[in-house]
Design a protein around this motif. Structure first.
Motif, mmCIF file in Angstrom:
data_model
loop_
_atom_site.group_PDB
_atom_site.id
_atom_site.type_symbol
_atom_site.label_atom_id
_atom_site.label_comp_id
_atom_site.label_asym_id
_atom_site.label_seq_id
_atom_site.Cartn_x
_atom_site.Cartn_y
_atom_site.Cartn_z
ATOM 1 N N ILE A 188 0.827 -1.214 0.000
ATOM 2 C CA ILE A 188 0.000 0.000 0.000
ATOM 3 C C ILE A 188 0.859 1.260 0.000
ATOM 4 N N THR A 189 1.883 1.259 0.862
ATOM 5 C CA THR A 189 2.694 2.475 1.040
ATOM 6 C C THR A 189 3.874 2.566 0.082
ATOM 7 N N LYS A 190 4.181 1.446 -0.588
ATOM 8 C CA LYS A 190 5.372 1.380 -1.458
ATOM 9 C C LYS A 190 6.664 1.619 -0.657
ATOM 10 N N ARG A 191 6.652 1.204 0.602
ATOM 11 C CA ARG A 191 7.818 1.356 1.466
ATOM 12 C C ARG A 191 8.354 -0.018 1.860
ATOM 13 N N GLU A 192 9.609 -0.078 2.320
ATOM 14 C CA GLU A 192 10.254 -1.370 2.536
ATOM 15 C C GLU A 192 10.776 -1.572 3.953
ATOM 16 N N LYS A 193 10.300 -0.764 4.897
ATOM 17 C CA LYS A 193 10.679 -0.944 6.296
ATOM 18 C C LYS A 193 9.445 -1.238 7.129
ATOM 19 N N ILE A 194 9.604 -2.112 8.124
ATOM 20 C CA ILE A 194 8.538 -2.445 9.047
ATOM 21 C C ILE A 194 9.058 -2.242 10.465
ATOM 22 N N ALA A 195 8.267 -1.599 11.312
ATOM 23 C CA ALA A 195 8.631 -1.422 12.722
ATOM 24 C C ALA A 195 7.745 -2.325 13.571
ATOM 25 N N VAL A 196 8.362 -3.130 14.422
ATOM 26 C CA VAL A 196 7.636 -4.113 15.231
ATOM 27 C C VAL A 196 7.932 -3.877 16.704
ATOM 28 N N SER A 197 6.890 -3.796 17.501
ATOM 29 C CA SER A 197 7.073 -3.625 18.938
ATOM 30 C C SER A 197 7.689 -4.881 19.541
ATOM 31 N N SER A 198 8.662 -4.711 20.416
ATOM 32 C CA SER A 198 9.276 -5.863 21.083
ATOM 33 C C SER A 198 8.321 -6.480 22.098
ATOM 34 N N ALA A 199 7.206 -5.799 22.374
ATOM 35 C CA ALA A 199 6.182 -6.357 23.257
ATOM 36 C C ALA A 199 5.131 -7.161 22.487
ATOM 37 N N LEU A 200 5.279 -7.252 21.164
ATOM 38 C CA LEU A 200 4.418 -8.135 20.378
ATOM 39 C C LEU A 200 4.818 -9.572 20.668
ATOM 40 N N HIS A 201 3.883 -10.489 20.593
ATOM 41 C CA HIS A 201 4.159 -11.912 20.866
ATOM 42 C C HIS A 201 5.417 -12.348 20.111
ATOM 43 N N PRO A 202 6.412 -12.941 20.806
ATOM 44 C CA PRO A 202 7.665 -13.322 20.146
ATOM 45 C C PRO A 202 7.490 -14.230 18.942
ATOM 46 N N GLU A 203 6.524 -15.141 18.988
ATOM 47 C CA GLU A 203 6.317 -16.042 17.861
ATOM 48 C C GLU A 203 5.684 -15.309 16.682
ATOM 49 N N TYR A 204 4.912 -14.281 16.947
ATOM 50 C CA TYR A 204 4.396 -13.429 15.873
ATOM 51 C C TYR A 204 5.558 -12.688 15.215
ATOM 52 N N ARG A 205 6.480 -12.192 16.040
ATOM 53 C CA ARG A 205 7.641 -11.476 15.489
ATOM 54 C C ARG A 205 8.491 -12.402 14.622
ATOM 55 N N GLN A 206 8.670 -13.637 15.076
ATOM 56 C CA GLN A 206 9.448 -14.605 14.288
ATOM 57 C C GLN A 206 8.761 -14.901 12.957
ATOM 58 N N THR A 207 7.449 -15.042 12.993
ATOM 59 C CA THR A 207 6.692 -15.322 11.767
ATOM 60 C C THR A 207 6.783 -14.149 10.799
ATOM 61 N N ILE A 208 6.673 -12.934 11.317
ATOM 62 C CA ILE A 208 6.793 -11.738 10.477
ATOM 63 C C ILE A 208 8.161 -11.692 9.819
ATOM 64 N N GLU A 209 9.219 -11.948 10.602
ATOM 65 C CA GLU A 209 10.584 -11.927 10.061
ATOM 66 C C GLU A 209 10.751 -12.943 8.937
ATOM 67 N N THR A 210 10.145 -14.124 9.108
ATOM 68 C CA THR A 210 10.242 -15.162 8.078
ATOM 69 C C THR A 210 9.501 -14.756 6.804
ATOM 70 N N TYR A 211 8.296 -14.232 6.977
ATOM 71 C CA TYR A 211 7.462 -13.873 5.825
ATOM 72 C C TYR A 211 8.060 -12.732 5.007
ATOM 73 N N VAL A 212 8.543 -11.694 5.692
ATOM 74 C CA VAL A 212 8.943 -10.487 4.958
ATOM 75 C C VAL A 212 10.397 -10.527 4.505
ATOM 76 N N ARG A 213 11.115 -11.583 4.885
ATOM 77 C CA ARG A 213 12.499 -11.699 4.440
ATOM 78 C C ARG A 213 12.535 -11.700 2.907
#
Length: 450
Positions: free
Chosen positions: A149-174
């Protein structure tokens, strides 16, 4: 058509993970060499009678818990209406596959449409899809959607987000995101640090992703976070692991979220060792063409009757691969149906009452735990039904183990994901926690400390 890996493909994959051969990989994983005769101690085949007895004997090793569990951290012991599983077992629903032929799939399309309507209402947004695999993959797909949507390539993730959600996000957006920024949490409140947020984001950040409530159970200030990221032209994505909380919390869409996802495990599905779950996914109007998965719509047929159709399907099997928003190949239709049935039976007032009861039970639990003198809150931020507690004078993992042996499930310990919280655990109470069970848990803790 299935295309097998070539020898060169296999060599490159093994090289990337540091192994010379498939045999070496198997040996590292199992401790056994796959080509050695007699390496595997596999007993001879059994007839059905002996096999049944053997399985019954194995089942006796399972622990039986007479009390309600007090687990938090993403899987919660909530009430599931008994009619939900009864209706779900009907033969018509056993093959809930993609309704490619609307003339033969009106029932399936209608309940998916009803599920979407409920998801949009719970999350406070305009459009919801037919469901995702689970909350974690939904959050990852939301990150990719925000970048489109934004045509941007950076994502900011809160360290208080569920750790397994953060791991999944890192895998998907790699491969898609140039950088994943980590936003610190406030050590006092347990919420996402607004200072860290301001210091980290700029005009190149597509979205900020936060939990609502977050992994520590803390309810984030979404309006303030939305204000900060919107000023930079980015989007706010929220991820809810505890769906029942939405019975009393303001929907994230009304607080500024542009995309909101939720794990539906709490909304009519059994715990089942953590799954299967179902992902609720909603967004603001105008973003729907960038949504992953599929969208069911309601229309009028040639005879003027209400009809349901597959309105939007942006996966690579339906359109040109380069224009597809996702390669998600299905929706969690049977699990989505369970959520739709359960929420229909509860209704808005029933869900609100369930959430209030869960919140009240948790307050009772937290108060009694603190009164034992062996616990103190790790954070001061407002919570729904789970809280991070510091364990005094005891290894959290050891306490969890001892309570398990006495029939109580608590935790998880935070040491695995947050070394600075090595002395802390998450503990939760839902509407299924009786006053007697809460008192027995506290008495058991007192005995352990003697």
């Amino acid at each position: 058509m299935y295309i097998p890996h070539t020898e060169e493909d296999i060599r490159k994959m093994l090289s990337a993970i540091g192994f010379e051969s498939i045999s070496k990989l198997y040996e590292a994983a199992t401790g056994l060499h796959p080509e050695s005769e007699g390496s595997f101690d596999v007993p001879p085949a059994m007839d059905i009678i002996k096999l049944t007895k053997h399985l019954e004997k194995l089942s006796e090793r399972n622990q039986s818990f007479s009390s309600v569990c007090f687990l938090g951290g993403g899987v919660y012991d909530h009430f599931v209406h008994p009619a939900t599983m009864e209706l779900l077992s009907r033969a018509e629903f056993l093959t809930c596959y993609t309704p490619y032929q609307p003339e033969a799939s009106q029932g399936t399309l209608q309940y998916i449409f009803e599920f979407q309507t409920m998801a949009a209402s719970l999350l406070g947004l305009d459009v919801a899809n037919a469901s995702m695999y689970d909350g974690a993959s939904a959050a990852a797909e939301a990150a990719l959607m925000a970048m489109r949507i934004t045509k941007r390539e950076k994502i900011a993730v809160s360290s208080a987000l569920h750790p397994e959600y953060r791991q999944t996000i890192e895998t998907y957006v790699r491969g898609s995101a140039k950088n994943i920024l980590q936003i610190d949490f406030d050590g006092k409140t347990g919420a996402t640090s607004l200072k860290s947020l301001r210091d980290s984001i700029d005009e190149n950040v597509a979205a900020v992703i936060v939990g609502y409530p977050n992994f520590f159970g803390v309810i984030e200030d979404l309006e303030e976070i939305a204000k900060e990221i919107h000023q930079k032209g980015g989007l706010l994505i929220t991820a809810t692991t505890e769906g029942v909380s939405l019975g009393i919390l303001e929907p994230p869409g009304r607080l500024g979220a542009d995309i909101a996802v939720c794990e539906g495990l709490s909304l009519g599905l059994p715990m089942s060792f953590g799954g299967p779950g179902v992902g609720l996914f909603a967004c603001r109007a105008g973003f729907e063409k960038q949504m992953p998965g599929r969208l069911v719509g309601r229309t009028i047929d040639a005879d003027g009757k209400t009809a349901y159709v597959l309105t939007l399907a942006m996966r690579e099997q339906h359109i040109r691969r380069e224009r597809a928003t996702s390669n998600i190949c299905t929706n969690q239709s049977l699990c989505a149906l369970a959520v739709a049935i359960h929420l229909s039976l509860l209704g808005p007032i029933g869900l609100k009452n369930q959430a209030l009861l869960s919140a009240n039970k948790s307050r009772s639990l937290f108060s009694k735990l603190i009164s034992t003198g062996h616990f103190e809150p790790a954070f001061l931020g407002p919570v729904f039904n789970e809280k991070v507690m510091k364990v005094k004078g005891f290894e959290p993992e050891k306490l969890i183990e001892l309570l398990s042996k006495k029939g109580f499930l608590v935790g998880p310990s935070l040491k695995k994901w947050y070394p600075e919280l090595h002395d802390s655990i998450i503990i939760c109470a839902t509407e299924r926690a009786g006053d007697e069970e809460i008192s027995r848990l506290c008495e058991c803790i007192k005995e352990i400390y003697k």
